[in-house]
Enzyme design. Structure first.
Site, PDB file in Angstrom:
ATOM      1  N   ASP A  16      92.157 -71.588  20.530  1.00 19.05           N
ATOM      2  CA  ASP A  16      93.555 -71.871  20.862  1.00 19.05           C
ATOM      3  C   ASP A  16      94.343 -71.956  19.569  1.00 19.05           C
ATOM      4  OD1 ASP A  16      95.843 -72.501  22.210  1.00 19.05           O
ATOM      5  OD2 ASP A  16      95.221 -74.517  22.813  1.00 19.05           O
ATOM      6  N   ASP A 110      97.962 -66.558  22.843  1.00 20.12           N
ATOM      7  CA  ASP A 110      97.470 -67.462  21.806  1.00 20.12           C
ATOM      8  C   ASP A 110      96.176 -68.187  22.143  1.00 20.12           C
ATOM      9  OD1 ASP A 110      98.686 -68.932  23.795  1.00 20.12           O
ATOM     10  OD2 ASP A 110      99.614 -70.374  22.435  1.00 20.12           O
ATOM     11  N   GLU A 111      95.506 -67.831  23.221  1.00 14.88           N
ATOM     12  CA  GLU A 111      94.235 -68.493  23.510  1.00 14.88           C
ATOM     13  C   GLU A 111      93.330 -67.594  24.340  1.00 14.88           C
ATOM     14  OE1 GLU A 111      94.192 -71.856  26.242  1.00 14.88           O
ATOM     15  OE2 GLU A 111      96.241 -71.381  26.862  1.00 14.88           O
TER      16      GLU A 111
END
Length: 365
Positions: A16, A110-111
């Protein structure tokens, strides 16, 4: 937890990025570094899509109304989102993941989850792999990532939050149940604020409390989710990393404590649902041509209304269509649930590499 297909303990990593959008803006604009900053909206109206860690110290978080954020931090900097830039960096990050495994399940720009049980480097330690991935991301992008390591996705997701920012944590199989018993119920991944409040009202404040209730009770109280709650507090979560799972829709919904009976109430309650949909759109960077309104009435009957456009609507158009759908075919029954969603998304092979791939259903939280 053993994988029934291989009889081996899986090694799952959840990576993350730390305050991704905000960190990108601060990286690209040196004058903003070390200052409270949010991405999205404007000072006068809108919703915060992402907040820097400096802004979070003032109590500013994503999904917060911009007007409230400004009251909490008058000198807050507002940056317009630049999704092309975020996708560019997301691709660089994904390239690091694929150095180690092809079993990558993106959740957003983003993860992502990674299954490194069998990996391209032949490294036995998932903890070492997570450390290497974070170091390589830093070298390639100058951005910080946090990671969680465990034997299933649920625990890896929880672990990635334990040492944020720029840290990592792991939960071993032998430690899982004891860890979960001590975990506050609101920290369980998948248990939102509304469900946590319901649980607290019946005496469930942590995992140990949840563990005291039978499957029969939890199923009666929470429906189909009861089995999920029964399993996760025991460290059981069998969902595998799914690298080719493509989202079909994006949506949000809310169930109300008191049924809505007037047009004004419906419109007022639709507004925050719309804002949550926009927040998710901003985070994923995708668009949809079909707008769907979902209504569940007091007698539990369900109705959906949709409108499909030739072009992808902007935020203002989505709101106008949502209001238009709300005004159609007025049914004189109290409404207990409202939902708003987008489908016919601009998902292409490119978006399969960049965008959110997990389908987000209409959620009650």
């Amino acid at each position: 937890m053993e994988n029934p297909k291989t009889n081996t303990v899986r090694k799952i990593i959840h990576v993350d990025m730390d305050a991704f959008y905000a960190s990108v803006e601060q990286m690209d604009h040196p004058e903003w570094r070390g200052k409270p900053l949010v991405v999205g909206g404007s000072r006068a109206r809108g919703v915060v899509a992402a907040a820097s860690y400096e802004a979070r110290k003032y109590g500013v978080y994503s999904a917060m109304a911009s007007s409230i954020a400004v009251r909490k931090c008058p000198h807050l900097i507002f940056a317009k989102p630049r999704f092309d830039r975020y996708r560019e960096l997301s691709l660089m990050i994904r390239e690091v993941f694929y150095e180690y495994t092809d079993l990558v399940e993106p959740l957003s720009l983003d993860e992502a989850f990674l299954d490194v049980t069998e990996n391209k480097k032949g490294i036995n330690s998932a903890i070492l792999i997570a450390r290497q991935i974070r170091q390589k991301i830093k070298e390639k992008t100058n951005l910080n990532a946090s990671a969680g390591v465990s034997y299933n996705k649920f625990l890896a997701k929880i672990a990635s939050d334990l040492n944020k920012p720029n840290g990592q944590a792991y939960i071993l199989p032998e430690d899982a149940e004891e860890f979960l018993e001590k975990l506050p119920i609101g920290k369980f991944f998948g248990i939102g604020k509304v469900t946590a409040e319901k649980m607290q009202k019946i005496g469930i404040h942590n995992g140990a409390d949840l563990k005291q209730f039978s499957l029969q009770f939890l199923s009666k109280k929470f429906g189909k989710s009861g089995l999920h709650y029964f399993n996760i507090v025991r460290g059981i979560h069998l969902s595998e990393v799914q690298p080719h799972r493509v989202r079909k829709s994006l949506s949000a919904e809310n169930t109300f404590e008191v049924d809505l009976t007037t047009d004004e109430e419906l419109l007022n309650k639709l507004q925050p649902i719309y804002e949550e949909v926009i927040r998710r759109l901003d985070k994923s960077g995708i668009k949809g041509r079909t707008v769907t309104l979902k209504l569940k009435y007091s007698d539990f009957s369900l109705q959906t209304r949709s409108k499909t456009l030739e072009q992808y609507p902007d935020k203002e158009m989505i709101w106008e269509i949502a209001k238009e759908l709300l005004e159609q075919e007025v049914v004189s029954k109290p409404v207990r649930l409202l939902g708003l969603g987008l489908s016919n998304l601009n998902i292409t092979e490119e978006h399969e590499h960049f965008g959110e791939q997990l389908k987000i259903p209409f959620e009650k939280e």
